[in-house]
Design a protein around this motif. Structure first.
Motif, mmCIF file in Angstrom:
data_model
loop_
_atom_site.group_PDB
_atom_site.id
_atom_site.type_symbol
_atom_site.label_atom_id
_atom_site.label_comp_id
_atom_site.label_asym_id
_atom_site.label_seq_id
_atom_site.Cartn_x
_atom_site.Cartn_y
_atom_site.Cartn_z
ATOM 1 N N VAL A 160 0.835 -1.205 0.000
ATOM 2 C CA VAL A 160 0.000 0.000 0.000
ATOM 3 C C VAL A 160 0.868 1.252 0.000
ATOM 4 C CG1 VAL A 160 -1.702 1.324 1.330
ATOM 5 C CG2 VAL A 160 -1.918 -1.163 1.154
ATOM 6 N N VAL A 161 1.957 1.210 0.769
ATOM 7 C CA VAL A 161 2.874 2.354 0.822
ATOM 8 C C VAL A 161 3.706 2.435 -0.453
ATOM 9 C CG1 VAL A 161 4.865 3.334 2.044
ATOM 10 C CG2 VAL A 161 2.941 2.369 3.340
ATOM 11 N N ASP A 162 4.151 1.298 -0.954
ATOM 12 C CA ASP A 162 5.022 1.301 -2.123
ATOM 13 C C ASP A 162 4.287 1.690 -3.401
ATOM 14 O OD1 ASP A 162 7.179 0.562 -0.601
ATOM 15 O OD2 ASP A 162 6.982 -1.579 -1.015
ATOM 16 N N GLY A 163 3.046 1.224 -3.544
ATOM 17 C CA GLY A 163 2.387 1.498 -4.809
ATOM 18 C C GLY A 163 0.897 1.700 -4.710
ATOM 19 N N GLY A 164 0.363 1.842 -3.501
ATOM 20 C CA GLY A 164 -1.064 2.012 -3.328
ATOM 21 C C GLY A 164 -1.434 3.410 -2.895
ATOM 22 N N THR A 165 -2.486 3.480 -2.105
ATOM 23 C CA THR A 165 -3.017 4.794 -1.717
ATOM 24 C C THR A 165 -2.176 5.492 -0.658
ATOM 25 O OG1 THR A 165 -4.434 3.701 -0.090
ATOM 26 C CG2 THR A 165 -5.386 4.153 -2.275
ATOM 27 N N GLY A 166 -1.190 4.812 -0.078
ATOM 28 C CA GLY A 166 -0.410 5.405 1.005
ATOM 29 C C GLY A 166 0.988 5.819 0.621
ATOM 30 N N GLN A 167 1.204 6.187 -0.641
ATOM 31 C CA GLN A 167 2.572 6.474 -1.100
ATOM 32 C C GLN A 167 3.213 7.682 -0.421
ATOM 33 O OE1 GLN A 167 3.339 5.754 -5.462
ATOM 34 N NE2 GLN A 167 1.113 5.704 -5.494
ATOM 35 N N ALA A 168 2.394 8.581 0.085
ATOM 36 C CA ALA A 168 2.969 9.745 0.759
ATOM 37 C C ALA A 168 3.796 9.339 1.973
ATOM 38 C CB ALA A 168 1.860 10.717 1.184
#
Length: 847
Positions: free
Chosen positions: A613-621
């Motif tokens: 999610v962090v790497d390529g989803g909605t949580g990239q920030a």
């Protein structure tokens, strides 16, 4: 020999001796020539009578012995003696106690001391304020408020003695039947405890309370005792006495309190801070039940008519204002520490309120300052309250926990304790949205769950992501959740569904696992069992539950700690009057709260999904933290709150941005706030999280996750891959595109990756994104296509799938990249454009 018949001897025939009787003495020696004769030897002679008397006397003296169980049953003489002896002993003790125990002067609690709160390093965090108390005469307290107090605490006050055993029985019955807690003590006893003694729960204090109450009842009138009780009781909001409480909650004097207001203040006596519906709106149902109990009691005692009672409506108290000495974050921190102490039974609220304690917390000043700065930099300093009304609604809450030991290291409670009394970090009235979804997946792995057609649930399991698809296998009413913006995804893997927060997939997964198992897993991870709206139904996956930021931080810390749960702690040490240590709960290690909530494989596989999610989803920030991170975004219904919950191996942090009316406290949507059409978890909450995490961990070694995944979770697969062989070459789809790549780590576009991607994660003109580029590691691909295809062969260049070549006018980039980089085997074909990419506008979520 004489012919006359011989007369038979009477009494000569030997008889069996009776039990317990002595044998008759042996006859005198010498020859016997015949039966003895003589006076008194016949059957009716005096000798026979004497023997009979002796035998009767022996029988009375030698009763049969008590045998068997009869020996254990006391005789009536024993019982009577025991009762009389006990009565005399107790009477003696009572007389001794009555004459020895004297009514003391008012205790030191009447002149309250301050409590001092310290950071973990010993520096001062806050000192609570002075006592807010104003004594008033009984005639200056409205009759309605007096009667409400009696109805709540002691309905027979004016007719009973100082100590009433019936009150204790009534309290136990009310608790057992769900009418709320009620003190077993009379008002006289409570007044003695408040004014003359203390709140410690010891036998000595209870004995003193007993005798002082009896003496006081003889020396003072009932009105005097009731007046003293109303002036010494604690009502929350630092208000001691009913006059201070009337001002704190309603801005009126005690003489002007209405029936409804008086009943609410009386209800507060049961649980002062817990029943403050402004600070704890989630407890409103319990407060209303107690409030109605008080009013019904007034009717029962004929202090209020039924018709008048039916006209009474609940009088909502006004917004609270904190003490100036607790401005900024200090008041929130003191409030949270106080709640921790009272809810864990370390100190009760009255005792703590009387002060004299030095409390060292687990909070670290540097991290606390970093949290405040992150919220200010990312949100508060960007508000334009004069020109954007929605900006006046913006609030924030946050908590950071060390996952290894459960210590709360930092907490952000709100804009300012003197401006907003409610602690946004501990309140339980905003939906957690899709930050709940990881608990569903963790429950699936924990329980070895399967889909409806018998496939194990892993990150690669394929689900139907069609919008509003009715869930299968649920016996309740039809449930067909809507995806954000009505988007349909078709066949999609669990990993990608997590990246995009697809509701239809997770609702079906909740049914596959079993909603009750999902609920059980969430509670095991750290959510309270009584979390509002935490119900076992398919909708549980979408996060309607209203857990607090602190609750969610505890649950995510459990995931970060490989599934091992330890209850959070806010306090390291407490001393009383500078010397006496107050005992604290034993450390969690080995304690009841130290347990494996879910298996390591369940927790770690969930972590791997949240890394995606962090790497390529909605949580990239969240990548801006500069640390390996896992996290999940979430948005409440009507966009009243946006969440980001995440963690590194060293720190678990949850941030929520909320909408609240500053005057009424009502929830407000964040549409238009900060100049944005909508606020979602991947925006400002994730930005706050990233800045705080970077600053909080500055100077510490960067560590990576040590994960142990469930079987089948290591390889990445999406249904868009045309073959199950991750090294296979893509074949054209019916629309002329090939299944294959999710481009991660750069904006979707031409050779430079500069053209912004579609908010839905699709490449314009290509239709639904089918899957990942086989063999790619998320976050490493640097290039993509714009509305066309990327053709080439990747042999493992450092760009891991990047292409060099020329871009045609139709947007097609053709070229070949060679080398020996990280990619083992490349693909040849077109990129269908899956995946949120760097620079992608965070996807708007409804749940």
């Amino acid at each position: 020999m004489s012919d006359e018949p011989q007369q038979r001897s009477q009494g000569w025939a030997p008889r069996e001796p009776e039990a317990g009787s002595r044998p008759n003495p042996a006859p005198a020696a010498g020859p016997r020539t015949g039966p003895r004769s003589g006076p008194g030897t016949g059957p009716g002679g005096p000798g026979a009578k004497q023997n009979s008397k002796q035998n009767s006397k022996q029988k009375r003296k030698q009763r049969p012995k008590r045998t068997g169980l009869r020996r254990l049953v006391p005789t009536w003489r024993m019982l009577l003696g025991t009762v009389l002896g006990t009565a005399l002993f107790l009477a003696g003790l009572f007389a001794l106690g009555y004459f020895l125990v004297r009514i003391p002067s008012a205790n030191a609690a009447a002149v309250k001391q301050s409590n001092v709160f310290l950071y973990a390093d010993g520096s001062q965090l806050a000192r609570d304020g002075d006592v807010n108390r104003e004594n008033v005469a009984l005639e200056h307290i409205s009759k309605d408020a007096q009667h409400a107090t009696l109805a709540a605490e002691d309905r027979d006050f004016y007719s009973e003695s100082a100590v009433d055993p019936k009150a204790m029985l009534r309290a136990g019955w009310n608790t057992a039947t769900g009418k709320g807690r009620q003190s077993g003590s009379t008002i006289t006893q409570q007044y003695v405890k408040n004014y003359y003694l203390g709140q410690e729960q010891t036998v000595t204090r209870k004995v003193k309370e007993f005798f002082i109450s009896i003496k006081l009842d003889r020396e003072k009138s009932k009105d005097d005792i009731l007046e003293g009780y109303l002036n010494t009781s604690y009502y929350g909001r630092n208000a001691y006495g009913i006059q201070a409480a009337a001002q704190a909650y309603y801005g009126v004097n005690a003489r002007d309190l209405t029936v409804g207001q008086g009943a609410y203040l009386a209800a507060l006596l049961n649980a002062p801070s817990e029943y403050d519906v402004i600070a704890h709106p989630e407890n409103r149902a319990g407060v209303l039940a107690r409030w109605n109990y008080v009013l019904d009691g007034m009717v029962g005692q004929k202090w209020l008519t039924r018709a008048a009672r039916d006209r009474v409506t609940f009088p909502a108290p006004r917004q609270a204002r904190g003490s100036a000495g607790l401005s900024g974050q200090r008041g929130y921190l003191v409030q949270a520490v106080t709640a921790y102490l009272t809810s864990n039974g370390i100190l009760d609220e009255d005792t703590l309120g009387r002060g004299g304690y030095r409390i060292t917390t687990t909070l670290q000043k540097s991290k606390q300052d970093a949290f405040v700065k992150a919220v200010n930099d990312q949100v508060m300093d960007r508000l334009d309250k004069k020109n954007r009304k929605a900006d006046t609604y913006v609030r924030a809450g946050g908590v950071a926990i060390d996952p290894t030991d459960g210590k709360v290291l930092a907490m952000y409670g709100g804009i300012d304790y003197t401006k907003q009394y409610v602690n946004n970090a501990t309140r339980r009235d905003y939906q957690v949205g899709s930050t709940f979804k990881p608990f569903v997946f963790a429950a699936a792995v924990q329980n070895g769950s399967q889909t409806q057609d018998g496939r194990d649930i892993t990150p690669n399991t394929v689900y139907d992501g069609t919008d509003q698809r009715p869930v299968r296998g649920w016996n309740g009413s039809t449930y067909a959740p809507e995806n954000e913006d009505g988007e349909s995804y078709g066949d999609i893997s669990v990993r990608t569904a997590t990246d995009r927060s697809v509701n239809s997939v997770y609702a079906q997964m909740a049914v596959d696992v079993g909603p009750a198992r999902v609920e059980k897993t969430a509670v095991a991870l750290g959510l309270p069992a009584d979390t509002p709206d935490l119900t076992a139904s398919p909708s549980i996956a979408l996060g309607p539950a209203t857990a607090s930021v602190l609750d969610m931080a505890e649950a995510y810390a459990t995931l970060a700690n490989h599934g091992r749960h330890g209850a959070y702690t806010l306090v390291r040490k407490i001393t009383k009057d500078g010397s006496e240590d107050v005992s604290l709960p034993a450390p969690d290690a080995g304690g009841p709260d130290d347990r494996q909530a879910v298996s390591r494989e369940a927790a770690d596989t969930t972590t791997a999904m949240l890394q995606s999610v962090v790497d390529g989803g909605t949580g990239q920030a969240a990548q801006n933290a500069g640390r390996p991170a896992a996290g999940k975004t979430g948005t409440a219904e009507e966009d009243t709150a946006a969440w980001f919950a995440g963690y590194t191996p060293d720190l678990a942090t949850v941030v929520a941005v909320m909408g609240q009316d500053p005057d009424t406290g009502a929830h407000k949507s964040l549409y238009g706030a900060l100049g944005q059409s909508r606020i979602n978890g991947g925006g400002y909450p994730a930005q706050i999280w990233a800045q705080f995490t970077e600053d909080a961990l500055e100077g510490t070694e960067v560590s990576d996750f040590d994960l142990r995944l469930q079987p089948g979770a290591e390889e990445m697969y999406d249904p868009g891959d045309e073959t199950e062989d991750p090294d296979a070459t893509g074949e054209p789809d019916v629309d002329g595109t090939t299944g294959g790549g999710e481009e991660v780590g750069g904006s979707q576009g031409g050779a430079n990756g500069s053209t912004p991607a579609s908010p839905t994660g699709r490449t314009p003109g290509q239709g639904r994104t089918p899957g990942r580029t086989d063999g790619h590691t998320p976050g490493h691909t640097d290039s993509g296509t714009t509305g066309g295809t990327t053709a080439g062969t990747t042999g493992g260049t450092p760009t891991d799938g990047g292409a060099t070549g020329t871009t045609t006018t139709s947007g097609t980039t053709a070229g070949t990249a060679t080398g020996g980089g990280p990619t083992d085997t490349g693909t040849t074909g077109t990129t269908a454009g899956q995946g949120p990419l760097s620079g992608l506008t965070p996807r708007k979520e409804k749940h």
